[in-house]
Scaffold this active site. Structure first.
Site, PDB file in Angstrom:
ATOM      1  N   GLU A 179       0.805  -1.223   0.000  1.00  0.00           N
ATOM      2  CA  GLU A 179       0.000   0.000   0.000  1.00  0.00           C
ATOM      3  C   GLU A 179       0.840   1.276   0.000  1.00  0.00           C
ATOM      4  O   GLU A 179       1.719   1.464   0.837  1.00  0.00           O
ATOM      5  CB  GLU A 179      -0.938   0.012   1.214  1.00  0.00           C
ATOM      6  CG  GLU A 179      -1.876   1.228   1.244  1.00  0.00           C
ATOM      7  CD  GLU A 179      -2.997   1.088   2.250  1.00  0.00           C
ATOM      8  OE1 GLU A 179      -3.735   2.071   2.439  1.00  0.00           O
ATOM      9  OE2 GLU A 179      -3.141   0.002   2.853  1.00  0.00           O
ATOM     10  N   LYS A 234      -8.552  -1.290   1.041  1.00  0.00           N
ATOM     11  CA  LYS A 234      -9.569  -1.646   2.023  1.00  0.00           C
ATOM     12  C   LYS A 234     -10.521  -2.645   1.360  1.00  0.00           C
ATOM     13  O   LYS A 234     -11.141  -2.346   0.343  1.00  0.00           O
ATOM     14  CB  LYS A 234     -10.328  -0.399   2.488  1.00  0.00           C
ATOM     15  CG  LYS A 234     -11.252  -0.614   3.665  1.00  0.00           C
ATOM     16  CD  LYS A 234     -10.528  -1.077   4.910  1.00  0.00           C
ATOM     17  CE  LYS A 234      -9.570  -0.065   5.466  1.00  0.00           C
ATOM     18  NZ  LYS A 234      -8.918  -0.559   6.712  1.00  0.00           N
TER      19      LYS A 234
END
Length: 414
Positions: A225, A241
């Protein structure tokens, strides 16, 4: 606070620098020139300290929109690590539980210069000490081979599930919309922890694979990420997410899940607001929404949010705007941090912070999910997930375990 200036450090034998996002062309010919280490108890503003230290050592970070040239013969850039606890401090949140890795600083900045003496990885006197005393009771304790003991969790599955229910209750009261809960585990080891941590960078999808070490501590990262990337005055963040097993059915389920999409969009909105604080008015945009990508044996949903840097934006203001990352806090961010401080039994240590490279005209910091740390006696891992009103406690506990499993397995490998 500790600073290592060039005298003495420059004479260390050069090794392969494994910091995430290090320029490929410079790997193998970098040497440490100076180092700053800071802990929350030292006082002061870690974002300002990082910017001042880098500027003082020739890394231009006072105006990220200004063109900068990479000097192939001088200072290349710097590793930057900022803990979740330091990020919470920047956000004005209340202190959370104590870190389980007190040897690990909350801010590390290591400036690297170029050398014409490329060579293999060198022994580093700043690596964590390891030895038989750390593993009492292990047979043949004098053997130098890698050994990892049993993991001990910071909370039981039942306690984790209870924390999920506590977040759901807070959402029901209107206190928060989403909170990311993170658990921790530790295991004793013997051998070279940096070699074990370096293996994490080989995990599939580890966009920010790399290591950093100091006196009695080391970090290994396998994060997919992007917390913040700056290139040519353009700001980019890629929040992740939403998780499912990396099967055809898992991909279909993730794409069809209204719960996961709502959770994801909530964090994308939070990241848009964070970037807007340091962007030119009207320049924030979502370039890609809910793209499904793979990390190890998991599908994860990722979006790309970008903006043009505001005039005169410096590194300090950028860190204050994006730390701690919204995908590992929740929304609203300060209210979520209050819930985290109340519910998590130990601090987040090396996890959920920022780690990567700062160089001329370029910043690339990953969010330290899928990250492990070592101190003189134990390895530490963290994993968690975002909790919404629609969360199922048992499913959240299982998801955290699935995220930690590849990291634990690779650390245990001989």
């Amino acid at each position: 606070m500790r600073k290592n200036e060039p005298t003495g450090v420059e004479t260390l034998p050069p090794g392969v620098i494994d910091v995430p996002a290090t320029p490929d062309a410079c790997r193998g010919r970098l040497v440490e020139r100076a180092r700053l280490e800071w802990r929350c108890g030292d006082g002061g503003d870690p974002a300002a300290l990082a910017q001042d230290f880098l500027t003082g050592h020739g890394v231009a970070v006072a105006d990220l929109g200004r063109p900068a040239r990479h000097d192939p013969d001088g200072v290349c850039g710097a590793a930057l690590y900022l803990s979740a606890a330091a990020g919470a401090l920047l956000a004005g949140a209340a202190p959370a539980a104590a870190t389980p890795v007190p040897a690990l600083p909350d801010l590390v900045v290591v400036v690297y210069g170029h050398t014409d003496r490329p060579g293999p990885r060198a022994a580093d006197p700043r690596r964590p000490a390891a030895g038989p005393r750390a593993v009492a009771g292990r047979p043949d304790a004098a053997a130098p081979r890698w050994w990892l003991g049993s993991w001990r969790e910071s909370w039981t599955p039942a306690q984790h599930a209870d924390a999920v229910e506590a977040v759901r209750a807070a959402i029901g009261r209107g206190d928060v919309y989403q909170v990311n809960l993170v658990g921790h585990a530790a295991a004793p080891y013997a051998g070279d922890p940096l070699a074990a941590l370096a293996r994490l960078g080989a995990l599939p999808g580890a966009r920010y694979g790399g290591t950093l070490s100091g006196l009695d501590w080391a970090i290994g990262c396998a994060s997919p990420e992007t917390l913040i990337e700056v290139d040519g005055g353009r700001l980019v963040t890629r929040p992740i997410k939403g998780t499912r097993p990396a099967t055809a059915a898992g991909r279909r389920e993730l794409l069809a899940s209204a719960k996961e999409r709502a959770e994801h969009v909530m964090i994308v909105d939070l990241e848009r607001n964070d970037l807007a604080r340091v962007a030119r008015t009207g320049s924030v945009r979502v370039d890609e929404l809910f793209a499904v990508r793979r990390w190890c044996d998991l599908w994860q949903a990722e979006s790309t949010v970008s903006a043009a840097a505001a005039d005169g934006l410096g590194l300090a203001d950028l860190l204050r705007a994006v730390c701690p990352g919204g995908s590992v806090t929740g929304a609203p961010k300060l209210a979520a941090l209050d819930r985290i401080a109340a519910l998590e039994p130990v601090g987040r240590g090396a996890s959920m912070g920022a780690f990567g490279w700062v160089g001329a005209g370029r910043i690339d910091l990953g969010l330290t999910i899928r990250t492990a740390a070592a101190d003189a006696g134990r390895l530490h891992v963290w994993a968690g997930g975002g909790i919404t009103w629609g969360s199922d406690p048992e499913a959240e506990v299982a998801e955290a375990a699935a995220k930690a499993a590849p990291v634990r397995a690779l650390l245990a490998a001989g």
